[in-house]
Scaffold this motif. Sequence first.
Motif, PDB file in Angstrom:
ATOM      1  N   ASN A   1       8.149  -3.360   2.722  1.00 29.80           N
ATOM      2  CA  ASN A   1       6.805  -3.318   3.304  1.00 29.80           C
ATOM      3  C   ASN A   1       6.672  -2.246   4.378  1.00 29.80           C
ATOM      4  OD1 ASN A   1       5.361  -5.255   1.817  1.00 29.80           O
ATOM      5  ND2 ASN A   1       6.376  -6.894   2.938  1.00 29.80           N
ATOM      6  N   GLN A   2       7.729  -1.991   5.095  1.00 24.14           N
ATOM      7  CA  GLN A   2       7.662  -0.967   6.137  1.00 24.14           C
ATOM      8  C   GLN A   2       7.588   0.439   5.529  1.00 24.14           C
ATOM      9  OE1 GLN A   2      10.212  -1.494   9.483  1.00 24.14           O
ATOM     10  NE2 GLN A   2      10.054   0.627  10.111  1.00 24.14           N
ATOM     11  N   LEU A   3       8.315   0.683   4.446  1.00 28.05           N
ATOM     12  CA  LEU A   3       8.368   2.022   3.868  1.00 28.05           C
ATOM     13  C   LEU A   3       7.257   2.312   2.861  1.00 28.05           C
ATOM     14  CD1 LEU A   3      12.201   2.518   3.264  1.00 28.05           C
ATOM     15  CD2 LEU A   3      10.772   3.587   5.033  1.00 28.05           C
ATOM     16  N   SER A   4       6.801   1.297   2.161  1.00 27.68           N
ATOM     17  CA  SER A   4       5.870   1.512   1.051  1.00 27.68           C
ATOM     18  C   SER A   4       4.431   1.727   1.515  1.00 27.68           C
ATOM     19  CB  SER A   4       5.904   0.325   0.094  1.00 27.68           C
ATOM     20  OG  SER A   4       4.998   0.540  -0.969  1.00 27.68           O
ATOM     21  N   PRO A   5       3.739   2.693   0.916  1.00 28.33           N
ATOM     22  CA  PRO A   5       2.312   2.849   1.214  1.00 28.33           C
ATOM     23  C   PRO A   5       1.474   1.735   0.571  1.00 28.33           C
ATOM     24  CG  PRO A   5       2.999   4.456  -0.419  1.00 28.33           C
ATOM     25  CD  PRO A   5       4.236   3.738   0.022  1.00 28.33           C
ATOM     26  N   SER A   6       2.076   0.986  -0.344  1.00 24.19           N
ATOM     27  CA  SER A   6       1.419  -0.165  -0.984  1.00 24.19           C
ATOM     28  C   SER A   6       2.227  -1.415  -0.673  1.00 24.19           C
ATOM     29  CB  SER A   6       1.343   0.032  -2.506  1.00 24.19           C
ATOM     30  OG  SER A   6       0.638   1.183  -2.831  1.00 24.19           O
ATOM     31  N   PRO A   7       1.996  -2.038   0.487  1.00 22.78           N
ATOM     32  CA  PRO A   7       2.786  -3.206   0.867  1.00 22.78           C
ATOM     33  C   PRO A   7       2.703  -4.326  -0.177  1.00 22.78           C
ATOM     34  CG  PRO A   7       1.490  -2.422   2.717  1.00 22.78           C
ATOM     35  CD  PRO A   7       1.016  -1.683   1.503  1.00 22.78           C
ATOM     36  N   LEU A   8       3.779  -5.068  -0.258  1.00 21.59           N
ATOM     37  CA  LEU A   8       3.852  -6.192  -1.194  1.00 21.59           C
ATOM     38  C   LEU A   8       3.040  -7.358  -0.651  1.00 21.59           C
ATOM     39  CD1 LEU A   8       7.711  -6.061  -1.707  1.00 21.59           C
ATOM     40  CD2 LEU A   8       5.960  -4.944  -3.087  1.00 21.59           C
ATOM     41  N   HIS A   9       2.614  -8.212  -1.548  1.00 24.75           N
ATOM     42  CA  HIS A   9       1.924  -9.440  -1.145  1.00 24.75           C
ATOM     43  C   HIS A   9       2.925 -10.565  -1.309  1.00 24.75           C
ATOM     44  CE1 HIS A   9      -1.801  -7.257  -0.921  1.00 24.75           C
ATOM     45  NE2 HIS A   9      -1.548  -6.744  -2.109  1.00 24.75           N
ATOM     46  N   GLY A  10       3.467 -11.031  -0.207  1.00 22.59           N
ATOM     47  CA  GLY A  10       4.511 -12.046  -0.257  1.00 22.59           C
ATOM     48  C   GLY A  10       5.878 -11.401  -0.327  1.00 22.59           C
TER      49      GLY A  10
ATOM     50  N   TYR B   1       6.864  -1.390  -8.986  1.00 23.87           N
ATOM     51  CA  TYR B   1       7.404  -2.649  -8.478  1.00 23.87           C
ATOM     52  C   TYR B   1       7.494  -3.566  -9.682  1.00 23.87           C
ATOM     53  CZ  TYR B   1       7.528  -7.114  -5.936  1.00 23.87           C
ATOM     54  OH  TYR B   1       7.863  -8.352  -5.472  1.00 23.87           O
ATOM     55  N   ASP B   2       8.691  -4.131  -9.914  1.00 23.66           N
ATOM     56  CA  ASP B   2       8.886  -4.984 -11.075  1.00 23.66           C
ATOM     57  C   ASP B   2       9.780  -6.154 -10.706  1.00 23.66           C
ATOM     58  OD1 ASP B   2       8.360  -5.666 -13.689  1.00 23.66           O
ATOM     59  OD2 ASP B   2       9.266  -3.877 -14.541  1.00 23.66           O
ATOM     60  N   TYR B   3       9.659  -7.226 -11.461  1.00 21.75           N
ATOM     61  CA  TYR B   3      10.470  -8.422 -11.225  1.00 21.75           C
ATOM     62  C   TYR B   3      10.576  -9.179 -12.537  1.00 21.75           C
ATOM     63  CZ  TYR B   3       5.656  -9.955 -10.492  1.00 21.75           C
ATOM     64  OH  TYR B   3       4.308 -10.155 -10.622  1.00 21.75           O
TER      65      TYR B   3
END
Length: 164
Positions: free
Chosen positions: A119-128, A158-160
């Motif tokens: 979340n700190q590095l990404s320009p698209s923060p994760l939700h959760g 982003y994948d899971y």
Amino acid sequence: MKTLYLMRHAKSSWSFDELSDQERPLNDRGRDDAPRMGQALAARRIRLDRLVSSPAVRAMSTAVLVARELKLPSSSIVVEPTIYQADVATLLAVIRAQPDAAQSVLLTGHNPTITDVANQLSPSPLHGEMPTAAVLCLHFQTDKWADVKPANAEFYFYDYPKNI
């Protein structure tokens, strides 16, 4: 350009009370999800220059299973002791200390820190939080790992496991 893959270790087992936290292995789901994520990376034609892992058994097992799917020998995994129980500043320091000769690095670590760094590095923060075995990929417009920062980051994917 530098490419960073942040991966949370696959699902671990809580079945062995006699084991320390660092010794906990993957559970059945984790042993399925880690290679599945490795296959997803291979399908994207990912080429890693470096795979860096926490020394915890669950993180190392995840790294080994991913490396196998990417046709990398397990001997290519670099164990970085400071990733285990790292705070955000420590994990960022590990990332920024990678050798500049490496263009692409996959780092296998633990929550909550792996999510916090993502979340700190990404320009698209994760939700959760990042689920187990999740992978976030970021490109950085720099030639030096020491210069990795949010201002030069680009979100790639982003994948899971549940998404595959």
